[in-house]
Design an enzyme around this catalytic site. Structure first.
Site, PDB file in Angstrom:
ATOM      1  N   ASP A 210       0.838  -1.073   0.154  1.00 27.04           N
ATOM      2  CA  ASP A 210      -0.283  -0.046   0.131  1.00 27.04           C
ATOM      3  C   ASP A 210       0.671   1.305   0.115  1.00 27.04           C
ATOM      4  O   ASP A 210       0.269   2.764   0.059  1.00 27.04           O
ATOM      5  CB  ASP A 210      -0.693  -0.177   1.527  1.00 27.04           C
ATOM      6  N   SER A 234      -6.878   5.225  -0.027  1.00 27.69           N
ATOM      7  CA  SER A 234      -7.951   4.237  -0.415  1.00 27.69           C
ATOM      8  C   SER A 234      -9.064   3.700  -0.315  1.00 27.69           C
ATOM      9  O   SER A 234      -9.313   4.004   1.148  1.00 27.69           O
ATOM     10  CB  SER A 234      -6.454   2.309  -0.154  1.00 27.69           C
ATOM     11  N   GLN A 284      -5.620  -1.458  -6.477  1.00 23.76           N
ATOM     12  CA  GLN A 284      -6.021  -0.807  -5.699  1.00 23.76           C
ATOM     13  C   GLN A 284      -6.849  -0.064  -6.804  1.00 23.76           C
ATOM     14  O   GLN A 284      -6.337   1.116  -7.812  1.00 23.76           O
ATOM     15  CB  GLN A 284      -5.251  -0.301  -5.089  1.00 23.76           C
TER      16      GLN A 284
END
Length: 298
Positions: A210, A234, A284
């Site tokens: 991430d 996110s 993502q």
């Protein structure tokens, strides 16, 4: 593999926060490091949720995919409760659903599937041709050479010891505001030797996946992660774990962003080990919103 090295303080802190406290069957408590962030880092929640799920699965089954949704910003000053639902245990697969709860509200949900090892067909895409990590400047080299050229908020980020050592292949992304092709290649590894447990290595990779992924979408627009005129968050995160690996050896994180639209950016990533094996894939979508005033997380 190079000679084992003891984890530095930052990696030791990461391993500590990944060692969740068991409260009851299927119920765990995690804490956040005191690093001054206004909200909990998304990779931390991913890693802790994967730890919680893995503790409810029989030995011999490794995680092969996870899909998570970030619902609310986490508060680093308070613990996070992870509740695991044992959805299914079949002959080959185990499925779990994890809820991360804070202040009585669900801040994150994740579904994760575990699979026992099996033989089968095998193929993969080719690893990009990039310089090896040993030929690239270390974080300390970057700090001494370039930190004074970076914005003040980025300087504090690069000066801080991190649990994950990162070596970008191309540094111009951090020094130029010219829009460019939204791709980047970064070598990463844990900043010290980890125990041999594959599940721990998977959790560390989930944490690290991430770090820079959503940032890839900003390259196309000449923006940087710490710019105060954009709001980033996110929204969801998916990780597929293809092959066993060690997170304390160099892994190439090859990232690209096929699209941004409607204040959302979509990014993809592939992890390769130095032998060229594809060990994991990531996708993502994140919020990328223009801000007319400085954004403050509440």
């Amino acid at each position: 593999m190079s000679e084992p090295t003891l984890p530095g303080p930052a990696l030791a802190s990461l391993l500590s926060i990944l060692d969740l406290e068991t409260l009851e069957q299927n119920l765990f408590r995690g804490r956040s490091p005191a690093d001054g962030w206004q909200r909990v880092f998304g990779g931390q929640v991913l890693g802790q949720a994967l730890v919680a799920a893995g503790r409810t699965v029989a030995e011999g089954r490794a995680a092969h995919s996870l899909h998570g949704y970030f619902l609310l910003a986490g508060d680093p000053a308070h613990p996070i409760i992870y509740e695991v639902e044992r959805t299914r245990d079949g002959g080959s697969f185990s499925t779990r659903r994890v809820k991360a709860i804070q202040h009585g509200r669900i801040i994150f949900t994740m579904s994760v599937s575990f699979h026992k090892e099996e033989d089968g067909f095998a193929h993969q895409i080719k690893m990009p041709d990039v310089p090896p990590p040993e030929s690239l400047p270390s974080a300390q080299d970057l700090i001494s050479r370039f930190v004074d050229q970076l914005p003040e908020n980025m300087q504090s980020y690069w000066k801080r010891e991190r649990p994950i050592d990162m070596r970008p292949v191309d540094l111009t992304r951090y020094l130029s505001r010219q829009p460019a092709e939204p791709t980047q290649y970064i070598w990463i590894r844990a900043n010290g030797t980890l125990p041999g447990d594959l599940h721990l290595h998977q959790c560390v990779l989930a944490y690290a996946s991430d770090f820079t992924l959503l940032d890839t979408a900003l390259i196309a627009h000449g923006k940087l992660l710490f710019d105060r005129d954009i709001q980033l968050a996110s929204l969801d995160h998916a990780l597929w774990l293809h092959r066993p690996f060690r997170a304390d050896t160099w892994l190439l994180y090859a990232q690209d962003s096929p699209s941004t639209h409607a204040a959302r950016g979509f990014c993809r990533g592939s992890f390769f080990d130095q032998g060229g094996r594809l060990i994991a894939s990531v996708a993502q979508e994140g919020l990328i919103r223009r801000q007319t005033t400085a954004f403050v997380v509440k």
